[in-house]
Design a protein around this motif. Sequence first.
Motif, PDB file in Angstrom:
ATOM      1  N   HIS A 198       0.811  -1.222   0.000  1.00  0.00           N
ATOM      2  CA  HIS A 198       0.000   0.000   0.000  1.00  0.00           C
ATOM      3  C   HIS A 198       0.845   1.272   0.000  1.00  0.00           C
ATOM      4  O   HIS A 198       0.304   2.365   0.166  1.00  0.00           O
ATOM      5  CB  HIS A 198      -0.917  -0.003   1.228  1.00  0.00           C
ATOM      6  N   ASN A 222       0.493   4.750  -8.130  1.00  0.00           N
ATOM      7  CA  ASN A 222      -0.699   5.451  -7.640  1.00  0.00           C
ATOM      8  C   ASN A 222      -0.998   6.712  -8.439  1.00  0.00           C
ATOM      9  O   ASN A 222      -2.158   7.135  -8.525  1.00  0.00           O
ATOM     10  CB  ASN A 222      -0.532   5.844  -6.171  1.00  0.00           C
ATOM     11  N   TRP A 241      -0.822  12.321  -1.381  1.00  0.00           N
ATOM     12  CA  TRP A 241      -0.546  10.892  -1.201  1.00  0.00           C
ATOM     13  C   TRP A 241       0.071  10.582   0.164  1.00  0.00           C
ATOM     14  O   TRP A 241      -0.193   9.523   0.744  1.00  0.00           O
ATOM     15  CB  TRP A 241       0.348  10.364  -2.332  1.00  0.00           C
ATOM     16  N   TYR A 244      -2.903  10.669   2.383  1.00  0.00           N
ATOM     17  CA  TYR A 244      -3.735   9.483   2.115  1.00  0.00           C
ATOM     18  C   TYR A 244      -3.138   8.242   2.780  1.00  0.00           C
ATOM     19  O   TYR A 244      -3.850   7.461   3.427  1.00  0.00           O
ATOM     20  CB  TYR A 244      -3.845   9.268   0.608  1.00  0.00           C
ATOM     21  N   PHE A 245      -1.833   8.063   2.628  1.00  0.00           N
ATOM     22  CA  PHE A 245      -1.159   6.890   3.193  1.00  0.00           C
ATOM     23  C   PHE A 245      -1.252   6.903   4.727  1.00  0.00           C
ATOM     24  O   PHE A 245      -1.504   5.870   5.360  1.00  0.00           O
ATOM     25  CB  PHE A 245       0.310   6.876   2.759  1.00  0.00           C
ATOM     26  N   LYS A 247      -3.612   8.417   6.566  1.00  0.00           N
ATOM     27  CA  LYS A 247      -4.991   8.143   6.976  1.00  0.00           C
ATOM     28  C   LYS A 247      -5.365   6.680   6.741  1.00  0.00           C
ATOM     29  O   LYS A 247      -6.087   6.080   7.551  1.00  0.00           O
ATOM     30  CB  LYS A 247      -5.950   9.059   6.229  1.00  0.00           C
ATOM     31  N   GLU A 248      -4.882   6.104   5.643  1.00  0.00           N
ATOM     32  CA  GLU A 248      -5.176   4.697   5.355  1.00  0.00           C
ATOM     33  C   GLU A 248      -4.553   3.794   6.418  1.00  0.00           C
ATOM     34  O   GLU A 248      -5.169   2.817   6.870  1.00  0.00           O
ATOM     35  CB  GLU A 248      -4.643   4.314   3.967  1.00  0.00           C
ATOM     36  N   LYS A 249      -3.328   4.146   6.839  1.00  0.00           N
ATOM     37  CA  LYS A 249      -2.655   3.369   7.876  1.00  0.00           C
ATOM     38  C   LYS A 249      -3.402   3.479   9.199  1.00  0.00           C
ATOM     39  O   LYS A 249      -3.591   2.482   9.910  1.00  0.00           O
ATOM     40  CB  LYS A 249      -1.210   3.860   8.041  1.00  0.00           C
ATOM     41  N   GLU A 250      -3.820   4.698   9.550  1.00  0.00           N
ATOM     42  CA  GLU A 250      -4.589   4.903  10.784  1.00  0.00           C
ATOM     43  C   GLU A 250      -5.894   4.120  10.738  1.00  0.00           C
ATOM     44  O   GLU A 250      -6.301   3.508  11.730  1.00  0.00           O
ATOM     45  CB  GLU A 250      -4.883   6.396  10.974  1.00  0.00           C
ATOM     46  N   LEU A 251      -6.557   4.149   9.571  1.00  0.00           N
ATOM     47  CA  LEU A 251      -7.820   3.424   9.407  1.00  0.00           C
ATOM     48  C   LEU A 251      -7.609   1.925   9.566  1.00  0.00           C
ATOM     49  O   LEU A 251      -8.404   1.237  10.223  1.00  0.00           O
ATOM     50  CB  LEU A 251      -8.438   3.738   8.040  1.00  0.00           C
ATOM     51  N   ALA A 252      -6.508   1.417   8.967  1.00  0.00           N
ATOM     52  CA  ALA A 252      -6.209  -0.015   9.067  1.00  0.00           C
ATOM     53  C   ALA A 252      -5.941  -0.419  10.513  1.00  0.00           C
ATOM     54  O   ALA A 252      -6.398  -1.480  10.970  1.00  0.00           O
ATOM     55  CB  ALA A 252      -4.995  -0.351   8.191  1.00  0.00           C
ATOM     56  N   THR A 255      -9.229  -0.351  12.351  1.00  0.00           N
ATOM     57  CA  THR A 255     -10.043  -1.497  11.938  1.00  0.00           C
ATOM     58  C   THR A 255      -9.546  -2.773  12.604  1.00  0.00           C
ATOM     59  O   THR A 255     -10.334  -3.588  13.086  1.00  0.00           O
ATOM     60  CB  THR A 255      -9.990  -1.660  10.402  1.00  0.00           C
TER      61      THR A 255
END
Length: 512
Positions: A198, A222, A241, A244-245, A247-252, A255
Amino acid sequence: MKNILIIEDSKIINNIIKKELSKLQFNIAQAFTLKEAREELKNNKFELIILDLHLPDGEGSELIAHIQSLTKTKVVVLTSSQDADLREELFQYGIIDYIIKDKNLLYSITEIIKIITSLTEKTKEKILIIDDSKFICKQVKTILEPRNYHVTTAYDAKTGLKQLHQEKFKLVILDMELPDLHGVEVLEFIRRDKRFMHLPIIVLSGTSTPEIIRNILKNGANDFLKKPFVFEEFILKVDLWIDYFKKEKELAEKTQKLQFMNENLETLVQEEVEKNRAKDKLMFAQSRQAQMGEMIAMIAHQWRQPLHAINAAISVIDFKVKSGEFNYEMSKNITSKIEKYIHHLSCTIDDFRDFFKPQKEMRETNFEVIFSKAHALIESSLYHKNIQIDLTIKNVLDFKSYENELTQVVLNLIKNAEDVLSQRNIIKPTINIVIDSNLFSIEDNAGGIEKENLEKVFDPYFSTKAKDGTGLGLYMSKVIIEEHCKGTLDVKNTKKGAKFTIKLPKTGDINA
């Protein structure tokens, strides 16, 4: 970021910006001409410069070339000039942003505050650029490092892949034409590793046919930029980016945490319950120790009179024996009194022992019995402080409950009333107690509880007794009444003082 220099010839605009930024606790310096700005830069160090390009004695852009390090001193341009070439040139120098100064000045200031906030909070995210052009690598470092990015350069694929495995990067900028491998092959190598699945990758290329772009994106890139690129567009894409990376890591992570909690909910709840139980046990122990200290003081009051009486009886015996007047009738009378006093002392010890005896099962009782037990323990203390108890019994109702624990609660409420009446030196201290079936109320005439404290009195470790209070008595009383006895314990202020009311379920309600 503490020190900011505003270089703006309009005093109105300069002062407005200063006023808004001063609210954020920055040290603000002002310059209205190029000469004043150079003097400020000569004598002081600034982390940020807000720069107008058109000044009365020269162009503000001349200052940028004189600033030794745009990484340490960052520049935000605030201007009415919309010259696209100048804008691009300034981004190449490493300015943070180029904000157009228009009618909506407050919006422009808001944008400046956003930039400052971002620069203040942002950690130095690592970016890897793999490009054989040293000129491109240098340009990228020049424009990104002032934005708090740490840029690592690699001039071939082998070095770049090695760096990627040695450090943690948040973004890769990849050239397609490398001396040892084609960029598409490098993409494939990166995406094969699960660790970099990712990781955002921006591809740079001198050609931009639809086929090339499609091939690049399908192989894991990307985003794509054609050389030579517009620097402002490049910066926006890097920021996008990276964000985005992140926030995506925080979301993962959230989760994963949520999934873990869902899968282990029962265990986590049980652990929390055990923690709360352990906490309650500790509080019970602390409360019990505090009550024991108070009980010892009460026993001292209870014992003082019979001990004095016993001592007096012994003195009488001694005197009568010495004077030869001591006889059988006198001996019998004095001995009877001493036995009575000793019985009183013994009963006090029994009451003390029963008070702290754990009671595992409910038994039938009523508030008249409970009050009598509590009153017997504190009666002497109240007497010596001239505190009067007014008892009103409207109706006596038997119910099943934990008698010893209820006695502790009632005693604690009476003791609290005694303490506050003594502290406030009330002239005619009185405690009014009303028993009505399953209701028990206790009201003092000490003036009540302060409004700000009324909602806190049942909080653990909250006390109004200064150094002598543990802050556990009322908390544990509420726990006993509401959790153990399934009743309610409330407090309110009346015209006289504070009124505490216990309401317990009737026997039929408990069984239901």
